[in-house]
Design an enzyme around this catalytic site. Structure first.
Site, mmCIF file in Angstrom:
data_model
loop_
_atom_site.group_PDB
_atom_site.id
_atom_site.type_symbol
_atom_site.label_atom_id
_atom_site.label_comp_id
_atom_site.label_asym_id
_atom_site.label_seq_id
_atom_site.Cartn_x
_atom_site.Cartn_y
_atom_site.Cartn_z
ATOM 1 N N CYS A 22 -49.780 -27.172 7.593
ATOM 2 C CA CYS A 22 -48.873 -26.581 6.608
ATOM 3 C C CYS A 22 -47.430 -27.055 6.789
ATOM 4 C CB CYS A 22 -48.931 -25.052 6.650
ATOM 5 S SG CYS A 22 -50.194 -24.390 5.533
ATOM 6 N N HIS A 64 -45.013 -23.644 -10.658
ATOM 7 C CA HIS A 64 -44.705 -25.075 -10.504
ATOM 8 C C HIS A 64 -43.372 -25.334 -9.823
ATOM 9 C CE1 HIS A 64 -47.878 -25.796 -13.754
ATOM 10 N NE2 HIS A 64 -48.319 -26.321 -12.640
ATOM 11 N N GLU A 103 -53.060 -16.724 -0.304
ATOM 12 C CA GLU A 103 -52.805 -18.158 -0.138
ATOM 13 C C GLU A 103 -54.055 -18.958 -0.497
ATOM 14 O OE1 GLU A 103 -50.544 -19.588 3.273
ATOM 15 O OE2 GLU A 103 -52.404 -20.483 3.992
HETATM 16 ZN ZN LIG Z 1 -49.577 -23.780 2.665
#
Ligand SMILES: [Zn+2]
Length: 119
Positions: A22, A64, A103
């Protein structure tokens, strides 16, 4: 009175300094679930306790976008949930909120004032 709504948005982030995948720029399809609770007396003359359109406005702010440019802290699911919760509470001081940010399909962070409300 209790309300619930949800929306999804697509946005990029990276967790600076994080030791793992990440740390690289990447995107998620985030899902947000908002729980609202308030006294019946707070329902307005239109019959509305909290306008579901508020969720759409939050979605538009995030859709976005590069989340590192929106949040002043590392844009993890936890911090996105806190960011949304603060926005909700700042605009509606008499209501209780709970925010859940997924997530992915299986992992979410949750924060807020409502403890007992079920899924
Ligand atoms: Zn992530």
């Amino acid at each position: 009175m209790r309300l619930k709504t949800e929306f999804e948005f697509e946005a990029a982030h990276k967790l600076e300094g994080y030791n793992g995948k990440c740390a690289n720029l990447h995107g998620h399809r985030w899902k947000v679930v908002i729980f609202v609770e308030g006294k019946d007396e707070l329902i307005d003359e239109n019959g509305i306790l909290w306008d579901f359109n508020n969720a759409y406005e939050i979605k538009e702010e995030l859709e976005h976008k590069y989340l590192n440019e929106i949040l002043s802290v590392s844009p993890s699911a936890e911090n996105i949930a806190l960011w949304i919760l603060k926005k909700l509470k700042d605009n509606n001081k008499n209501l209780l909120f709970k925010v859940r940010v997924y997530e992915n399909a299986k992992s979410y962070a949750e924060v807020g004032d409502i403890e007992k409300q079920k899924a």
